[in-house]
Design an enzyme around this catalytic site. Structure first.
Site, PDB file in Angstrom:
ATOM      1  N   GLY A   1      68.990  25.243  47.164  1.00 52.13           N
ATOM      2  CA  GLY A   1      68.461  24.865  48.476  1.00 52.13           C
ATOM      3  C   GLY A   1      67.220  23.990  48.363  1.00 52.13           C
ATOM      4  N   GLN A   2      66.696  23.603  49.517  1.00 56.02           N
ATOM      5  CA  GLN A   2      65.485  22.768  49.542  1.00 56.02           C
ATOM      6  C   GLN A   2      64.342  23.426  48.747  1.00 56.02           C
TER       7      GLN A   2
ATOM      8  N   ASP B   1      76.406  35.842  43.985  1.00 59.63           N
ATOM      9  CA  ASP B   1      76.285  35.780  45.439  1.00 59.63           C
ATOM     10  C   ASP B   1      75.415  36.983  45.807  1.00 59.63           C
TER      11      ASP B   1
ATOM     12  N   LEU C   1      65.087  33.477  47.850  1.00 57.78           N
ATOM     13  CA  LEU C   1      65.160  32.374  48.828  1.00 57.78           C
ATOM     14  C   LEU C   1      66.553  32.237  49.432  1.00 57.78           C
ATOM     15  N   ALA C   2      67.552  32.923  48.884  1.00 57.77           N
ATOM     16  CA  ALA C   2      68.919  32.757  49.385  1.00 57.77           C
ATOM     17  C   ALA C   2      69.045  33.301  50.802  1.00 57.77           C
ATOM     18  N   ALA C   3      69.692  32.539  51.654  1.00 60.52           N
ATOM     19  CA  ALA C   3      69.936  32.999  53.022  1.00 60.52           C
ATOM     20  C   ALA C   3      70.873  32.032  53.731  1.00 60.52           C
ATOM     21  N   GLN C   4      71.584  32.530  54.726  1.00 63.80           N
ATOM     22  CA  GLN C   4      72.189  31.646  55.714  1.00 63.80           C
ATOM     23  C   GLN C   4      70.983  31.306  56.576  1.00 63.80           C
TER      24      GLN C   4
ATOM     25  N   THR D   1      59.739  34.504  57.604  1.00 62.05           N
ATOM     26  CA  THR D   1      59.786  33.293  58.427  1.00 62.05           C
ATOM     27  C   THR D   1      59.039  33.427  59.751  1.00 62.05           C
TER      28      THR D   1
ATOM     29  N   GLU E   1      60.275  32.608  62.366  1.00 64.35           N
ATOM     30  CA  GLU E   1      61.277  33.018  63.354  1.00 64.35           C
ATOM     31  C   GLU E   1      61.154  34.512  63.687  1.00 64.35           C
TER      32      GLU E   1
ATOM     33  N   TYR F   1      69.627  35.252  63.091  1.00 65.39           N
ATOM     34  CA  TYR F   1      68.862  34.916  61.876  1.00 65.39           C
ATOM     35  C   TYR F   1      67.527  35.655  61.875  1.00 65.39           C
TER      36      TYR F   1
ATOM     37  N   LYS G   1      66.208  38.558  59.287  1.00 66.97           N
ATOM     38  CA  LYS G   1      64.966  38.383  58.514  1.00 66.97           C
ATOM     39  C   LYS G   1      63.962  39.499  58.816  1.00 66.97           C
TER      40      LYS G   1
HETATM   41  P1  NAP Z   1      68.371  26.163  52.405  1.00 66.91           P
HETATM   42  O1  NAP Z   1      68.062  24.762  51.999  1.00 66.91           O
HETATM   43  O2  NAP Z   1      69.338  26.420  53.494  1.00 66.91           O
HETATM   44  O3  NAP Z   1      68.876  26.926  51.089  1.00 66.91           O
HETATM   45  C1  NAP Z   1      69.453  28.197  51.152  1.00 66.91           C
HETATM   46  C2  NAP Z   1      69.903  28.593  49.758  1.00 66.91           C
HETATM   47  O4  NAP Z   1      70.474  29.913  49.817  1.00 66.91           O
HETATM   48  C3  NAP Z   1      70.985  27.692  49.162  1.00 66.91           C
HETATM   49  O5  NAP Z   1      70.747  27.551  47.773  1.00 66.91           O
HETATM   50  C4  NAP Z   1      72.265  28.510  49.383  1.00 66.91           C
HETATM   51  O6  NAP Z   1      73.257  28.240  48.450  1.00 66.91           O
HETATM   52  C5  NAP Z   1      71.719  29.919  49.144  1.00 66.91           C
HETATM   53  N1  NAP Z   1      72.579  30.969  49.670  1.00 66.91           N
HETATM   54  C6  NAP Z   1      72.952  31.169  50.951  1.00 66.91           C
HETATM   55  N2  NAP Z   1      73.710  32.274  51.043  1.00 66.91           N
HETATM   56  C7  NAP Z   1      73.819  32.791  49.791  1.00 66.91           C
HETATM   57  C8  NAP Z   1      74.470  33.901  49.232  1.00 66.91           C
HETATM   58  N3  NAP Z   1      75.184  34.759  49.979  1.00 66.91           N
HETATM   59  N4  NAP Z   1      74.372  34.115  47.884  1.00 66.91           N
HETATM   60  C9  NAP Z   1      73.660  33.273  47.109  1.00 66.91           C
HETATM   61  N5  NAP Z   1      73.027  32.185  47.589  1.00 66.91           N
HETATM   62  C10 NAP Z   1      73.098  31.943  48.916  1.00 66.91           C
HETATM   63  O7  NAP Z   1      67.033  26.942  52.779  1.00 66.91           O
HETATM   64  P2  NAP Z   1      65.489  26.555  52.471  1.00 66.91           P
HETATM   65  O8  NAP Z   1      64.997  25.681  53.559  1.00 66.91           O
HETATM   66  O9  NAP Z   1      65.364  26.142  51.070  1.00 66.91           O
HETATM   67  O10 NAP Z   1      64.795  27.969  52.699  1.00 66.91           O
HETATM   68  C11 NAP Z   1      64.661  28.908  51.641  1.00 66.91           C
HETATM   69  C12 NAP Z   1      64.468  30.303  52.221  1.00 66.91           C
HETATM   70  O11 NAP Z   1      63.291  30.325  53.019  1.00 66.91           O
HETATM   71  C13 NAP Z   1      65.584  30.790  53.124  1.00 66.91           C
HETATM   72  O12 NAP Z   1      65.699  32.181  52.944  1.00 66.91           O
HETATM   73  C14 NAP Z   1      65.090  30.492  54.531  1.00 66.91           C
HETATM   74  O13 NAP Z   1      65.690  31.348  55.449  1.00 66.91           O
HETATM   75  C15 NAP Z   1      63.621  30.752  54.350  1.00 66.91           C
HETATM   76  N6  NAP Z   1      62.715  29.986  55.210  1.00 66.91           N
HETATM   77  C16 NAP Z   1      62.816  28.646  55.295  1.00 66.91           C
HETATM   78  C17 NAP Z   1      61.914  27.935  56.049  1.00 66.91           C
HETATM   79  C18 NAP Z   1      61.976  26.430  56.150  1.00 66.91           C
HETATM   80  O14 NAP Z   1      61.346  25.869  57.083  1.00 66.91           O
HETATM   81  N7  NAP Z   1      62.642  25.744  55.223  1.00 66.91           N
HETATM   82  C19 NAP Z   1      60.882  28.608  56.737  1.00 66.91           C
HETATM   83  C20 NAP Z   1      60.794  29.987  56.608  1.00 66.91           C
HETATM   84  C21 NAP Z   1      61.709  30.677  55.822  1.00 66.91           C
HETATM   85  P3  NAP Z   1      74.401  27.122  48.688  1.00 66.91           P
HETATM   86  O15 NAP Z   1      73.794  25.838  48.202  1.00 66.91           O
HETATM   87  O16 NAP Z   1      75.493  27.636  47.832  1.00 66.91           O
HETATM   88  O17 NAP Z   1      74.728  27.116  50.141  1.00 66.91           O
HETATM   89  O1  F7E Z   2      65.146  23.468  64.768  1.00 68.54           O
HETATM   90  C1  F7E Z   2      65.303  22.122  68.167  1.00 68.54           C
HETATM   91  C2  F7E Z   2      65.774  23.525  67.924  1.00 68.54           C
HETATM   92  O2  F7E Z   2      67.006  23.818  63.170  1.00 68.54           O
HETATM   93  C3  F7E Z   2      63.822  23.191  65.179  1.00 68.54           C
HETATM   94  C4  F7E Z   2      64.834  27.066  59.410  1.00 68.54           C
HETATM   95  O3  F7E Z   2      64.379  26.554  58.183  1.00 68.54           O
HETATM   96  O4  F7E Z   2      62.639  26.968  60.368  1.00 68.54           O
HETATM   97  C5  F7E Z   2      63.970  26.517  60.534  1.00 68.54           C
HETATM   98  O5  F7E Z   2      64.490  26.973  61.770  1.00 68.54           O
HETATM   99  C6  F7E Z   2      63.771  23.053  66.678  1.00 68.54           C
HETATM  100  C7  F7E Z   2      64.487  24.177  67.437  1.00 68.54           C
HETATM  101  O6  F7E Z   2      64.680  24.655  62.625  1.00 68.54           O
HETATM  102  C8  F7E Z   2      68.143  19.933  67.742  1.00 68.54           C
HETATM  103  O7  F7E Z   2      66.320  24.096  69.110  1.00 68.54           O
HETATM  104  C9  F7E Z   2      66.551  20.201  69.191  1.00 68.54           C
HETATM  105  O8  F7E Z   2      63.708  24.547  68.534  1.00 68.54           O
HETATM  106  O9  F7E Z   2      65.118  22.263  62.538  1.00 68.54           O
HETATM  107  P1  F7E Z   2      65.565  23.482  63.236  1.00 68.54           P
HETATM  108  P2  F7E Z   2      64.340  26.124  63.137  1.00 68.54           P
HETATM  109  O10 F7E Z   2      65.345  26.640  64.073  1.00 68.54           O
HETATM  110  O11 F7E Z   2      62.915  26.118  63.569  1.00 68.54           O
HETATM  111  C10 F7E Z   2      62.465  28.390  60.371  1.00 68.54           C
HETATM  112  C11 F7E Z   2      60.999  28.678  60.138  1.00 68.54           C
HETATM  113  C12 F7E Z   2      63.375  29.091  59.450  1.00 68.54           C
HETATM  114  O12 F7E Z   2      63.057  30.152  58.917  1.00 68.54           O
HETATM  115  C13 F7E Z   2      64.777  28.590  59.378  1.00 68.54           C
HETATM  116  O13 F7E Z   2      65.396  29.023  58.163  1.00 68.54           O
HETATM  117  O14 F7E Z   2      64.455  21.847  67.052  1.00 68.54           O
HETATM  118  N1  F7E Z   2      66.379  21.120  68.207  1.00 68.54           N
HETATM  119  N2  F7E Z   2      67.642  19.476  68.923  1.00 68.54           N
HETATM  120  C14 F7E Z   2      67.335  20.969  67.295  1.00 68.54           C
HETATM  121  N3  F7E Z   2      67.565  21.626  66.141  1.00 68.54           N
HETATM  122  C15 F7E Z   2      68.623  21.227  65.388  1.00 68.54           C
HETATM  123  N4  F7E Z   2      68.869  21.842  64.225  1.00 68.54           N
HETATM  124  N5  F7E Z   2      69.459  20.213  65.820  1.00 68.54           N
HETATM  125  C16 F7E Z   2      69.261  19.533  66.993  1.00 68.54           C
HETATM  126  O15 F7E Z   2      70.019  18.640  67.337  1.00 68.54           O
END
Ligand code: NAP
Ligand code: F7E
Length: 356
Positions: A12-13, A63, A85-88, A130, A132, A155, A159
């Site tokens: 993931g990212q 997984d 870090l793994a998650a949907q 998160t 969220e 989600y 979490k």
């Molecule tokens: P991401 O790009 O969606 O990456 C998610 C990773 O989890 C991918 O490597 C995915 O693998 C893996 N994964 C999903 N389901 C799995 C499973 N059942 N078993 C093993 N691996 C699995 O997410 P990210 O943005 O890097 O975020 C990392 C973590 O931080 C996540 O838990 C997310 O919820 C949390 N988070 C993110 C943010 C944000 O703004 N980015 C903010 C707060 C919290 P595949 O490549 O195989 O799909």
């Molecule tokens: O949406 C609005 C949408 O999907 C941001 C994940 O990394 O951060 C992320 O969750 C905002 C929301 O991120 C579209 O409704 C408008 O209000 O980029 P997003 P998110 O939902 O904030 C948190 C911290 C995590 O933990 C999560 O894993 O943007 N929005 N129009 C849209 N969002 C999307 N995706 N697509 C649109 O077209």
């Protein structure tokens, strides 16, 4: 002593930035990857091609919903630090696949914590919590570690379980377990259906003549957007402290989705003129009158987190962590990367060509 890290979600990212960061600090890094019918290692291919591969960098098929797999891998790898870090991770998608999200984003956490506990409980543990978890109510902003939780999606609810079971394993079994309550963090490696990357990709495609316009959902939502590269350092810092604790990482800035759209177009010298409200809102190129942005209710969510604005004071004081990239820097970085990839030019070059 050689430090050994295990990262779930390494493809993931965040996983990709964290792997780079830890390898740079001399760690041996192990990552879990899922089997896919087509390769999904694009974010870590540069590491796989580097000298680290098979010497300091190892991938294992797994997984996180499969507990026997996790038990065995923790026993074999004996990690000093585990980063879960793994998650949907897509909030909108979690309404489409709520039960799977509960499994992958919620219940998997107890499987990993149990694997650590049963194998001696000596690995330090980072849980990707998160913003969220907070409902995004304006009256609670800026949100901090003491803000009450009120998740608004499957989600967020999954979490919430992961957050509390991490606290519970810390208190019950003395495991060094930390929650990083991270606000949105983005990068050129961000998944293409998160709003920031959707915007920068669409604009690059519009410029290259490959896409007509950008269609979005709720543009009034506010987010505290930082750079993922800054945030992975914060994760690591949490696990280097004397005592485990929970920390907010955020930029302390908040912007609407609409402001992100405006800032991204601005990088190209384009000013957006807005007309209409709600589903009738449209954004036009103020110079040419071309339609650039509209609203498609398909992207609205059944419930919305409206207002996120994080207070990172605790992490700044206790961890010495501070974000380096601000909102403007993030937009420039992402817009430039997508325009170079898709249209073969920088934002500055395009803006100059528009002036001529
Ligand atoms: P991401 O790009 O969606 O990456 C998610 C990773 O989890 C991918 O490597 C995915 O693998 C893996 N994964 C999903 N389901 C799995 C499973 N059942 N078993 C093993 N691996 C699995 O997410 P990210 O943005 O890097 O975020 C990392 C973590 O931080 C996540 O838990 C997310 O919820 C949390 N988070 C993110 C943010 C944000 O703004 N980015 C903010 C707060 C919290 P595949 O490549 O195989 O799909
Ligand atoms: O949406 C609005 C949408 O999907 C941001 C994940 O990394 O951060 C992320 O969750 C905002 C929301 O991120 C579209 O409704 C408008 O209000 O980029 P997003 P998110 O939902 O904030 C948190 C911290 C995590 O933990 C999560 O894993 O943007 N929005 N129009 C849209 N969002 C999307 N995706 N697509 C649109 O077209």
């Amino acid at each position: 002593m050689q430090k050994i890290a295990l990262i779930t979600g390494i493809t993931g990212q965040d996983g990709s930035y964290l792997a780079e960061f830890l390898l740079g600090r001399g760690y041996e890094v192990h990552g879990l990857i899922r089997r896919h019918s087509i390769s999904n290692t694009s974010r870590i291919d540069h590491i796989l091609r580097s000298n680290y591969n098979k010497i300091k960098f190892f991938l294992h098929f797994a997984d996180t919903t499969d507990s026997s797999n996790l038990m065995r891998l923790i026993a074999e790898i004996r990690p000093t630090e585990v980063y879960n870090l793994a998650a949907q991770s897509h909030v909108g998608v979690s309404f489409e696949v709520p039960e799977y999200t509960a499994e992958a984003t919620g219940v998997s956490t107890i499987k990993l914590l149990e694997a650590i506990r049963v194998n001696g409980g000596n690995s330090r543990y980072y849980q990707a919590s998160t913003s969220e978890l907070f409902g995004g109510l304006p009256e609670t902003a800026p949100q901090s570690e003491s803000t009450p939780f009120y998740p608004k999606s499957p989600y967020g609810a999954a979490k919430l379980y992961s957050y509390w079971i991490t606290v519970n394993y810390r208190e019950s079994y003395n495991i060094f377990a930390c929650n990083g309550i991270l606000f949105n963090h983005e990068s050129p490696r961000r998944g293409e259906n998160f709003v920031t990357r959707k915007i920068t990709l669409a604009i690059a495609n519009i410029i290259a003549g490959k896409q007509e316009k950008l269609s979005l959902g709720n543009m009034n939502a506010r987010r505290d957007w930082g750079f993922a590269g800054d945030y992975v350092e914060g994760m690591w810092r949490m696990l280097q402290q004397d005592k485990p604790d929970d920390y907010v990482l955020a930029t302390n800035e908040t912007h609407t989705v609409r402001e992100f759209v405006e800032a991204a177009f601005k990088e190209l010298g384009i000013t957006v003129r807005w007309e209409g409200i709600g589903i009738d809102e449209k954004g036009y190129d103020a110079q040419t009158g071309k339609l650039l942005v509209d609203v498609n209710p398909e992207y609205y969510r059944p419930a919305e987190v409206e207002f996120l604005w994080g207070n990172p004071a605790k992490a700044e004081k206790a961890l010495g962590w501070k974000r380096k990239v601000d909102f403007r820097g993030l937009v420039t970085m992402m817009m430039d990367a997508d325009l170079k990839e898709i249209a073969g030019m920088s934002c500055k070059e395009y803006a100059q060509s528009r002036e001529n």
